[in-house]
Design a protein around this motif. Structure first.
Motif, PDB file in Angstrom:
ATOM      1  N   UNK A 125       0.729  -1.125  -0.161  1.00  9.13           N
ATOM      2  CA  UNK A 125       0.253  -0.010   0.099  1.00  9.13           C
ATOM      3  C   UNK A 125       0.800   1.409   0.084  1.00  9.13           C
ATOM      4  N   UNK A 126       0.762   2.016  -1.234  1.00 10.57           N
ATOM      5  CA  UNK A 126       1.822   3.316  -1.375  1.00 10.57           C
ATOM      6  C   UNK A 126       0.939   4.256  -1.614  1.00 10.57           C
ATOM      7  N   UNK A 127      -0.382   4.093  -1.199  1.00 12.35           N
ATOM      8  CA  UNK A 127      -1.143   5.238  -1.609  1.00 12.35           C
ATOM      9  C   UNK A 127      -1.348   6.505  -0.684  1.00 12.35           C
ATOM     10  N   UNK A 128      -2.343   7.352  -0.890  1.00 13.28           N
ATOM     11  CA  UNK A 128      -2.149   8.523   0.037  1.00 13.28           C
ATOM     12  C   UNK A 128      -3.414   8.896   0.433  1.00 13.28           C
ATOM     13  N   UNK A 129      -4.316   7.930   0.479  1.00 10.39           N
ATOM     14  CA  UNK A 129      -5.579   8.487   1.336  1.00 10.39           C
ATOM     15  C   UNK A 129      -6.124   7.008   2.101  1.00 10.39           C
ATOM     16  N   UNK A 130      -7.081   7.412   3.242  1.00 10.54           N
ATOM     17  CA  UNK A 130      -7.525   6.555   3.918  1.00 10.54           C
ATOM     18  C   UNK A 130      -8.609   5.682   3.337  1.00 10.54           C
ATOM     19  N   UNK A 131      -9.298   6.017   2.302  1.00 12.61           N
ATOM     20  CA  UNK A 131     -10.260   5.377   1.852  1.00 12.61           C
ATOM     21  C   UNK A 131      -9.932   4.144   1.033  1.00 12.61           C
ATOM     22  N   UNK A 132      -8.755   4.442   0.341  1.00 16.50           N
ATOM     23  CA  UNK A 132      -8.145   3.530  -0.477  1.00 16.50           C
ATOM     24  C   UNK A 132      -7.529   2.453   0.615  1.00 16.50           C
ATOM     25  N   UNK A 133      -6.738   3.010   1.620  1.00 17.52           N
ATOM     26  CA  UNK A 133      -6.191   2.021   2.435  1.00 17.52           C
ATOM     27  C   UNK A 133      -7.123   0.936   3.182  1.00 17.52           C
TER      28      UNK A 133
END
Ligand SMILES: [Zn+2]
Length: 251
Positions: A125-133
């Motif tokens: 997980x290298x994303x930048x938002x809580x929803x995607x996490x």
């Protein structure tokens, strides 16, 4: 089997007794999903491709922006305006043509995440938002796939590994699900480039350990990095038996 070219290319890590030829073969057969090709995804994608992970699934719906280049070292000035996935494929295929690259240019929803997870062994997980996490975590728990999670903002970084194959492992939601802190983005709060490079490099290292089968993964531990004072701290994190995401899997 490894070819002479592969034995040469990977010789410096094959020399490590913890990896050796068997570990390199495991990496060659491994498949990983990288969610987000930004500051964290850049070192992750570069190091996993360089190390010879057999198949990399690259997920990002965004395009390269000039403001990305201060930290997203996978991309360069010639790629501004292009999709991050296409920019990544250009760079990674030049770095290591032996790695199979699978493009996911759309935002991953619950159904597409579940489908992609059937094709991989591990998720970063290298994303930048809580929803995607949260969505990525739930999909990993449902599919029983390990998740290497990293985050960085301002001059602070965090890292942990969640492995639903282990009874003692918390999931992302056990750790962060109750947080009420307003979500900050790097575009609002700022972030130091080498810090995301550091966190992403550690994510790549944890992934190589899990895929090649050596060392002790960062499971049940949260690494906190304070770049301002150059201090690393570690917190024990426990599974929440009441967790709505991973609680049921243990009955
Ligand atoms: Zn949980």
């Amino acid at each position: 089997m490894l070819s002479d070219q592969e034995l040469l290319r990977y010789s410096r890590q094959i020399l490590l007794p913890q990896i050796d030829i068997d570990g390199q073969l495991r990496l060659k057969q491994a498949r990983a999903l990288i969610v987000g090709l930004g500051g964290l995804g850049s070192p992750v994608a570069l190091y996993l491709a360089a190390a010879g992970v057999g198949e990399l699934h690259l997920a990002d719906f965004d395009t390269v922006d000039m403001t990305n280049l201060q930290r997203q070292v996978l991309h360069d000035s010639t790629q501004v305006g292009r999709s991050k996935v296409d920019s990544a494929i250009t760079r990674l295929s030049a770095l290591n043509p032996q790695v199979r690259l699978v493009a996911h240019r759309q935002a991953l929803d619950v159904d597409s995440l579940a489908a992609v997870l059937q094709q991989v062994d591990l998720v970063l997980d290298c994303c930048d938002n809580f929803t995607t996490r949260e969505a990525v975590n739930a999909a990993c728990v449902a599919a029983g796939k390990p998740l290497v999670s990293g985050a960085a903002i301002r001059l602070e970084g965090q890292l942990s590994v969640f492995d639903p194959r282990r009874d003692d492992s918390p999931c992302y939601h056990c750790l962060y699900g109750h947080g009420s802190e307003a979500e900050l983005t790097c575009s609002e709060a700022g972030v130091a480039g080498p810090l995301v490079g550091l966190v992403g490099s550690l994510q790549a290292l944890e992934a190589l350990k899990l895929l090649a089968g050596f060392g002790e993964p960062l499971v049940g531990r949260l690494l906190l990095i304070d770049a301002l004072s150059t201090r690393f701290r570690e917190l024990r994190v426990k599974r929440d038996p009441q967790c709505p995401v991973c609680g049921a899997r243990h009955g």
